[in-house]
Write an enzyme that holds these catalytic residues in place. Structure first.
Site, PDB file in Angstrom:
ATOM      1  N   ASN A  33       0.813  -1.219   0.000  1.00 55.46           N
ATOM      2  CA  ASN A  33       0.000   0.000   0.000  1.00 55.46           C
ATOM      3  C   ASN A  33       0.851   1.277   0.000  1.00 55.46           C
ATOM      4  O   ASN A  33       0.521   2.244  -0.667  1.00 55.46           O
ATOM      5  CB  ASN A  33      -0.949   0.010   1.204  1.00 55.46           C
ATOM      6  CG  ASN A  33      -1.947  -1.131   1.134  1.00 55.46           C
ATOM      7  OD1 ASN A  33      -1.996  -1.851   0.130  1.00 55.46           O
ATOM      8  ND2 ASN A  33      -2.733  -1.311   2.179  1.00 55.46           N
TER       9      ASN A  33
ATOM     10  N   SER B 151      -5.778  13.769 -48.601  1.00 54.28           N
ATOM     11  CA  SER B 151      -6.976  12.929 -48.636  1.00 54.28           C
ATOM     12  C   SER B 151      -6.720  11.789 -49.607  1.00 54.28           C
ATOM     13  O   SER B 151      -6.022  11.964 -50.608  1.00 54.28           O
ATOM     14  CB  SER B 151      -8.156  13.772 -49.113  1.00 54.28           C
ATOM     15  OG  SER B 151      -9.152  12.942 -49.660  1.00 54.28           O
TER      16      SER B 151
ATOM     17  N   HIS C 201     -16.996  36.854 -30.089  1.00 54.83           N
ATOM     18  CA  HIS C 201     -18.124  36.102 -30.686  1.00 54.83           C
ATOM     19  C   HIS C 201     -17.790  35.590 -32.091  1.00 54.83           C
ATOM     20  O   HIS C 201     -18.677  35.447 -32.932  1.00 54.83           O
ATOM     21  CB  HIS C 201     -19.397  36.962 -30.764  1.00 54.83           C
ATOM     22  CG  HIS C 201     -19.714  37.708 -29.511  1.00 54.83           C
ATOM     23  ND1 HIS C 201     -20.562  37.209 -28.548  1.00 54.83           N
ATOM     24  CD2 HIS C 201     -19.284  38.896 -29.038  1.00 54.83           C
ATOM     25  CE1 HIS C 201     -20.648  38.076 -27.544  1.00 54.83           C
ATOM     26  NE2 HIS C 201     -19.872  39.112 -27.818  1.00 54.83           N
TER      27      HIS C 201
ATOM     28  N   LYS D 197      -6.703  18.245 -51.406  1.00 51.01           N
ATOM     29  CA  LYS D 197      -6.829  18.498 -49.976  1.00 51.01           C
ATOM     30  C   LYS D 197      -5.509  18.538 -49.218  1.00 51.01           C
ATOM     31  O   LYS D 197      -4.589  17.800 -49.502  1.00 51.01           O
ATOM     32  CB  LYS D 197      -7.702  17.417 -49.326  1.00 51.01           C
ATOM     33  CG  LYS D 197      -9.139  17.468 -49.770  1.00 51.01           C
ATOM     34  CD  LYS D 197      -9.946  18.466 -48.978  1.00 51.01           C
ATOM     35  CE  LYS D 197     -10.166  17.927 -47.601  1.00 51.01           C
ATOM     36  NZ  LYS D 197     -11.208  18.544 -46.868  1.00 51.01           N
TER      37      LYS D 197
ATOM     38  N   TYR E 287      -6.522   2.294   2.460  1.00 54.09           N
ATOM     39  CA  TYR E 287      -6.361   1.752   1.107  1.00 54.09           C
ATOM     40  C   TYR E 287      -7.579   0.933   0.679  1.00 54.09           C
ATOM     41  O   TYR E 287      -8.171   0.202   1.469  1.00 54.09           O
ATOM     42  CB  TYR E 287      -5.106   0.862   1.028  1.00 54.09           C
ATOM     43  CG  TYR E 287      -4.958   0.220  -0.346  1.00 54.09           C
ATOM     44  CD1 TYR E 287      -4.415   0.933  -1.399  1.00 54.09           C
ATOM     45  CD2 TYR E 287      -5.421  -1.072  -0.591  1.00 54.09           C
ATOM     46  CE1 TYR E 287      -4.316   0.376  -2.668  1.00 54.09           C
ATOM     47  CE2 TYR E 287      -5.330  -1.643  -1.856  1.00 54.09           C
ATOM     48  CZ  TYR E 287      -4.776  -0.909  -2.895  1.00 54.09           C
ATOM     49  OH  TYR E 287      -4.689  -1.453  -4.139  1.00 54.09           O
TER      50      TYR E 287
ATOM     51  N   GLU F 111      -6.355  18.847 -35.293  1.00 54.63           N
ATOM     52  CA  GLU F 111      -7.614  18.117 -35.061  1.00 54.63           C
ATOM     53  C   GLU F 111      -7.416  16.998 -34.041  1.00 54.63           C
ATOM     54  O   GLU F 111      -8.246  16.789 -33.157  1.00 54.63           O
ATOM     55  CB  GLU F 111      -8.137  17.532 -36.374  1.00 54.63           C
ATOM     56  CG  GLU F 111      -8.722  18.572 -37.299  1.00 54.63           C
ATOM     57  CD  GLU F 111      -9.168  17.982 -38.629  1.00 54.63           C
ATOM     58  OE1 GLU F 111     -10.294  18.260 -39.035  1.00 54.63           O
ATOM     59  OE2 GLU F 111      -8.385  17.246 -39.262  1.00 54.63           O
TER      60      GLU F 111
HETATM   61  N1  ARG Z   1      -1.535  -3.369  -7.268  1.00 59.40           N
HETATM   62  C1  ARG Z   1      -2.019  -2.671  -6.118  1.00 59.40           C
HETATM   63  C2  ARG Z   1      -2.446  -1.244  -6.504  1.00 59.40           C
HETATM   64  O1  ARG Z   1      -2.020  -0.787  -7.490  1.00 59.40           O
HETATM   65  C3  ARG Z   1      -0.951  -2.578  -5.089  1.00 59.40           C
HETATM   66  C4  ARG Z   1      -1.452  -2.462  -3.690  1.00 59.40           C
HETATM   67  C5  ARG Z   1      -2.153  -3.724  -3.298  1.00 59.40           C
HETATM   68  N2  ARG Z   1      -2.513  -3.771  -1.939  1.00 59.40           N
HETATM   69  C6  ARG Z   1      -3.410  -4.604  -1.475  1.00 59.40           C
HETATM   70  N3  ARG Z   1      -3.669  -4.526  -0.228  1.00 59.40           N
HETATM   71  N4  ARG Z   1      -4.023  -5.448  -2.258  1.00 59.40           N
HETATM   72  O2  ARG Z   1      -3.186  -0.604  -5.827  1.00 59.40           O
END
Ligand code: ARG
Length: 472
Positions: free
Chosen positions: A111, A278, A157, A284, A318, A291
């Site tokens: 995490n 084109s 405008h 063209k 997380y 674009e």
């Molecule tokens: N691949 C996961 C992500 O990008 C990494 C973290 C995963 N952690 C977990 N507790 N599963 O978020």
């Protein structure tokens, strides 16, 4: 391949469809250089604080270096069962250096590891984009230098309004891209925060030294709150917002080039090498680059909305949802870099049709405001002058003439204060050169703005080292 790190608690093997569904390796493999740098710094910190021995750290660092080389050369087998880049590298390390590899993940979680990788990616991308924005701004300032006397119609405008200097119009884009540069510089500072040590969410019991890890990786500061650290993707949302605003500017520029290169306007000719033809219409020459830039703006906006929506209901800390931040981030960085890159090359090669611009500025009563100003200078209140000129415009329209094509006698029927001097007052050159108010279009102002811009760019170059950390 080894068992899953969490296999101990599970009675069943993961279903193959789940392996495929949860895997992110095809996307996040791109983070490998950051993941390896982060792991090396983490190892060194663990050794410095005595959590692992120097000898163990050396083995791990050496192993990680070997994996880096293999990944660089494409000698690496990816497998959905290993989910993401973090587990791939750890698994390979175990094969390469043996049991000591199991110590790498001490005091760390995927995490905080994934936030570190993403922060490093965004910092690098931001630095590259800032560099491109400097190059683009220089291209605008240089182009403007060649057009300090070129007069064109300014529009409101999409209707002709008042004459302006082409250099002034170009320097308007310089201002927009300068704000973009400053926005990226600003968000860079908030991204420059080292997250390792937050671990899964609550911090760690090991005597770690995150400041040392930060120093090794070139970060300016360390994260304050472990829960915020692992659940925060503000830096990604800021990156995508900055990119979206920048794409707004690129898209407006594109729109103008598309219009200006049409036969209806004929203000600009795109270089042949930057246009396409084109397959059916031999005559063209199409503005495909502007674009496509205009079109790619949709991709970048979509990615911002994607991230905002993905994050908006996540409870702390997380959540796996956050794995979805990678594709939009990578795609946005690639798209913006490509759009900036192509314009940096194309801009200096644009040819402006000065005659067509001057011609367009000479018809359509672009000098009406100046005629009103002339009357005001002779003592008439502005509202009254506005209506007098309005009547003169109606008269001229009826006689299929411009204001400056009327005779002095005809003009004097609208006001006794009109004299021969009005004709010089209504000439294109006089009109622009009299607009000396701060930020106005006078040639003098445009030259001053270009000079200031070039000085600013030189100053930025001197301090830019900060944004390209040698450690990363
Ligand atoms: N691949 C996961 C992500 O990008 C990494 C973290 C995963 N952690 C977990 N507790 N599963 O978020």
């Amino acid at each position: 391949m080894t068992d899953k790190p969490w296999a101990g608690r599970f009675a069943e093997r993961t279903d193959m469809s789940v392996e495929r569904f949860t895997s992110s390796i095809q996307i996040d493999r791109r983070l490998y250089p950051y993941d390896i740098l982060g792991s090396i710094a983490h190892c060194r910190m663990l050794a410095k604080t005595g959590v692992i021995t120097d000898e163990e750290a050396s083995k791990l660092v050496e192993g990680l270096g070997g994996i880096q080389r293999d990944l660089d050369h494409g000698n690496f087998q990816f497998d959905d069962r290993l989910e993401d880049i973090h587990m791939h590298i750890e698994d390979r390390l175990l094969q390469d250096v043996g049991k000591v590899a199991q110590k790498l993940h001490t005091a760390r979680s995927r995490n905080d590891q994934v936030v570190l990788d993403m922060r490093m990616f965004v910092l690098d991308a931001t630095g590259m984009i800032m560099k491109s924005l400097q190059d683009l701004r220089l291209a605008f300032a240089e182009l403007a230098t060649q057009h300090c006397e070129t007069i064109m119609p300014g529009y409101t405008h999409t209707q002709r309004a008042q004459p302006v200097i082409l250099g002034h119009h170009l320097m308007a884009y310089y201002e927009m891209f300068t704000r973009d540069y400053l926005r990226f510089k600003d968000s860079y500072a908030r991204t420059d925060v080292m997250p390792l040590g937050a671990a899964a969410l609550a911090g760690t019991t090991y005597p770690i030294d995150p400041h040392y890890t930060a120093e090794l990786l070139g970060f300016s500061t360390v994260a304050a709150n472990s829960m915020d650290t692992v659940s925060d993707r503000d830096f990604v949302m800021e990156f995508l917002s900055d990119a979206s605003i920048c794409m707004v500017h690129l898209s407006r520029l594109s729109e103008e080039l598309i219009l200006w290169s049409s036969s209806e306007f004929g203000f600009v000719t795109l270089p042949d090498a930057f246009a396409t033809g084109s397959s059916i219409m031999p005559q063209k020459k199409n503005p495909d680059i502007p674009e496509l830039v205009r079109g790619k703006t949709g991709t970048v906006f979509g990615n911002l909305v994607n991230l905002l929506t993905m994050m908006k209901s996540l409870p702390l800390a997380y959540n796996r949802d956050m794995q979805e931040d990678k594709a939009p981030t990578f795609e946005t960085a690639d798209t913006l870099k490509a759009c900036l890159g192509i314009y940096i090359k194309m801009l200096p090669k644009l040819t402006f049709n000065k005659e067509a611009m001057q011609q367009a500025a000479s018809s359509g009563f672009l000098n009406a405001t100046d005629m009103a100003d002339y009357l005001v200078n002779s003592g008439m209140p502005f509202r009254k002058a506005h209506s007098v000129v309005g009547r003169a415009v109606a008269y001229a329209l009826e006689h299929k003439k411009e204001l400056h094509e009327l005779s002095l006698k005809e003009l004097q029927t609208f006001s006794k204060s009109i004299e021969q001097s009005l004709f010089d007052h209504l000439s294109l050159k006089t009109m622009v050169s009299r607009r000396l108010s701060s930020g106005g279009t006078s040639q003098k102002n445009v030259k001053g703005a270009i000079k200031k811009a070039l000085e600013q760019l030189r100053k930025e170059k001197a301090e830019e080292k900060k944004f390209f950390s040698e450690k990363r």
